[in-house]
Write a protein that holds these residues in place. Structure first.
Motif, mmCIF file in Angstrom:
data_model
loop_
_atom_site.group_PDB
_atom_site.id
_atom_site.type_symbol
_atom_site.label_atom_id
_atom_site.label_comp_id
_atom_site.label_asym_id
_atom_site.label_seq_id
_atom_site.Cartn_x
_atom_site.Cartn_y
_atom_site.Cartn_z
ATOM 1 N N VAL A 21 0.843 -1.205 0.000
ATOM 2 C CA VAL A 21 0.000 0.000 0.000
ATOM 3 C C VAL A 21 0.871 1.245 0.000
ATOM 4 N N PHE A 22 1.910 1.264 0.812
ATOM 5 C CA PHE A 22 2.809 2.420 0.880
ATOM 6 C C PHE A 22 3.467 2.683 -0.479
ATOM 7 N N ILE A 23 3.949 1.631 -1.127
ATOM 8 C CA ILE A 23 4.557 1.789 -2.458
ATOM 9 C C ILE A 23 3.527 2.302 -3.450
ATOM 10 N N GLY A 24 2.319 1.741 -3.383
ATOM 11 C CA GLY A 24 1.256 2.202 -4.276
ATOM 12 C C GLY A 24 0.932 3.665 -4.074
ATOM 13 N N LEU A 25 0.867 4.098 -2.826
ATOM 14 C CA LEU A 25 0.571 5.509 -2.566
ATOM 15 C C LEU A 25 1.704 6.422 -3.025
ATOM 16 N N LEU A 26 2.937 5.962 -2.903
ATOM 17 C CA LEU A 26 4.059 6.750 -3.428
ATOM 18 C C LEU A 26 3.957 6.898 -4.948
ATOM 19 N N LEU A 27 3.591 5.811 -5.627
ATOM 20 C CA LEU A 27 3.460 5.867 -7.084
ATOM 21 C C LEU A 27 2.303 6.764 -7.503
ATOM 22 N N VAL A 28 1.211 6.737 -6.762
ATOM 23 C CA VAL A 28 0.074 7.599 -7.080
ATOM 24 C C VAL A 28 0.460 9.062 -6.907
ATOM 25 N N SER A 29 1.222 9.360 -5.870
ATOM 26 C CA SER A 29 1.622 10.755 -5.646
ATOM 27 C C SER A 29 2.539 11.265 -6.753
ATOM 28 N N LYS A 30 3.215 10.355 -7.452
ATOM 29 C CA LYS A 30 4.068 10.748 -8.572
ATOM 30 C C LYS A 30 3.306 10.757 -9.901
ATOM 31 N N GLY A 31 1.999 10.432 -9.850
ATOM 32 C CA GLY A 31 1.177 10.474 -11.044
ATOM 33 C C GLY A 31 1.135 9.171 -11.826
ATOM 34 N N ILE A 32 1.608 8.084 -11.253
ATOM 35 C CA ILE A 32 1.601 6.785 -11.936
ATOM 36 C C ILE A 32 0.319 6.054 -11.542
ATOM 37 N N VAL A 33 -0.481 5.698 -12.548
ATOM 38 C CA VAL A 33 -1.809 5.124 -12.316
ATOM 39 C C VAL A 33 -1.729 3.717 -11.717
ATOM 40 N N VAL A 34 -0.673 2.979 -11.984
ATOM 41 C CA VAL A 34 -0.526 1.617 -11.470
ATOM 42 C C VAL A 34 -0.502 1.605 -9.944
ATOM 43 N N GLY A 35 -0.187 2.727 -9.338
ATOM 44 C CA GLY A 35 -0.155 2.819 -7.890
ATOM 45 C C GLY A 35 -1.500 2.518 -7.249
ATOM 46 N N ASN A 36 -2.594 2.895 -7.934
ATOM 47 C CA ASN A 36 -3.927 2.576 -7.421
ATOM 48 C C ASN A 36 -4.135 1.075 -7.340
ATOM 49 N N VAL A 37 -3.703 0.372 -8.372
ATOM 50 C CA VAL A 37 -3.844 -1.084 -8.400
ATOM 51 C C VAL A 37 -3.012 -1.710 -7.286
ATOM 52 N N LEU A 38 -1.786 -1.232 -7.113
ATOM 53 C CA LEU A 38 -0.931 -1.749 -6.039
ATOM 54 C C LEU A 38 -1.538 -1.496 -4.665
ATOM 55 N N SER A 39 -2.131 -0.345 -4.473
ATOM 56 C CA SER A 39 -2.755 -0.036 -3.192
ATOM 57 C C SER A 39 -3.909 -0.992 -2.895
ATOM 58 N N VAL A 40 -4.707 -1.279 -3.898
ATOM 59 C CA VAL A 40 -5.825 -2.211 -3.716
ATOM 60 C C VAL A 40 -5.300 -3.621 -3.426
ATOM 61 N N ILE A 41 -4.258 -4.042 -4.127
ATOM 62 C CA ILE A 41 -3.665 -5.358 -3.884
ATOM 63 C C ILE A 41 -3.131 -5.438 -2.448
ATOM 64 N N GLY A 42 -2.486 -4.390 -1.981
ATOM 65 C CA GLY A 42 -1.991 -4.352 -0.611
ATOM 66 C C GLY A 42 -3.104 -4.440 0.416
ATOM 67 N N LEU A 43 -4.200 -3.725 0.157
ATOM 68 C CA LEU A 43 -5.341 -3.792 1.073
ATOM 69 C C LEU A 43 -5.961 -5.183 1.095
ATOM 70 N N VAL A 44 -6.019 -5.836 -0.053
ATOM 71 C CA VAL A 44 -6.544 -7.201 -0.120
ATOM 72 C C VAL A 44 -5.642 -8.159 0.668
ATOM 73 N N CYS A 45 -4.327 -7.978 0.561
ATOM 74 C CA CYS A 45 -3.386 -8.809 1.335
ATOM 75 C C CYS A 45 -3.595 -8.608 2.833
ATOM 76 N N MET A 46 -3.745 -7.373 3.244
ATOM 77 C CA MET A 46 -3.957 -7.086 4.660
ATOM 78 C C MET A 46 -5.272 -7.692 5.149
ATOM 79 N N PHE A 47 -6.319 -7.512 4.383
ATOM 80 C CA PHE A 47 -7.623 -8.044 4.759
ATOM 81 C C PHE A 47 -7.600 -9.569 4.782
ATOM 82 N N GLY A 48 -6.924 -10.183 3.813
ATOM 83 C CA GLY A 48 -6.806 -11.642 3.783
ATOM 84 C C GLY A 48 -6.068 -12.187 4.986
#
Length: 90
Positions: A21-48
């Motif tokens: 999630v942290f990496i995804g949020l860093l990528l989103v702050s730099k304007g990279i759209v893939v960061g949103n996908v990474l953030s969701v994957i991280g949240l799914v891992c945490m929830f799992g």
């Protein structure tokens, strides 16, 4: 699944998911759209990790669920039987 594997999966799921999630949020702050996908994957891992701990992190003797927010303990808080968390390394 036993309580030791469940504890390890909880730790990996929550910590690994938080890093993703942290990496995804860093990528989103730099304007990279893939960061949103990474953030969701991280949240799914945490929830799992949390959900499997809710199902499997319990005493092998009495079957009562352990508190996932506390430290590892040597004895079951409910029945007092000895538990062996010593061989788990993270």
């Amino acid at each position: 699944m036993d309580y030791k594997k469940s504890y390890l999966m909880l730790q990996i799921g929550v910590l690994g998911g938080a890093v993703i999630v942290f990496i995804g949020l860093l990528l989103v702050s730099k304007g990279i759209v893939v960061g949103n996908v990474l953030s969701v994957i991280g949240l799914v891992c945490m929830f799992g990790g949390l959900m499997q701990a809710f199902l499997f992190f319990k005493c092998p003797h009495c079957g009562r669920r352990f508190n996932i927010r506390g430290k590892r303990f040597s004895y079951c808080p409910s029945c007092g039987k000895k538990l062996d968390f010593d061989d788990i390394k993270l």
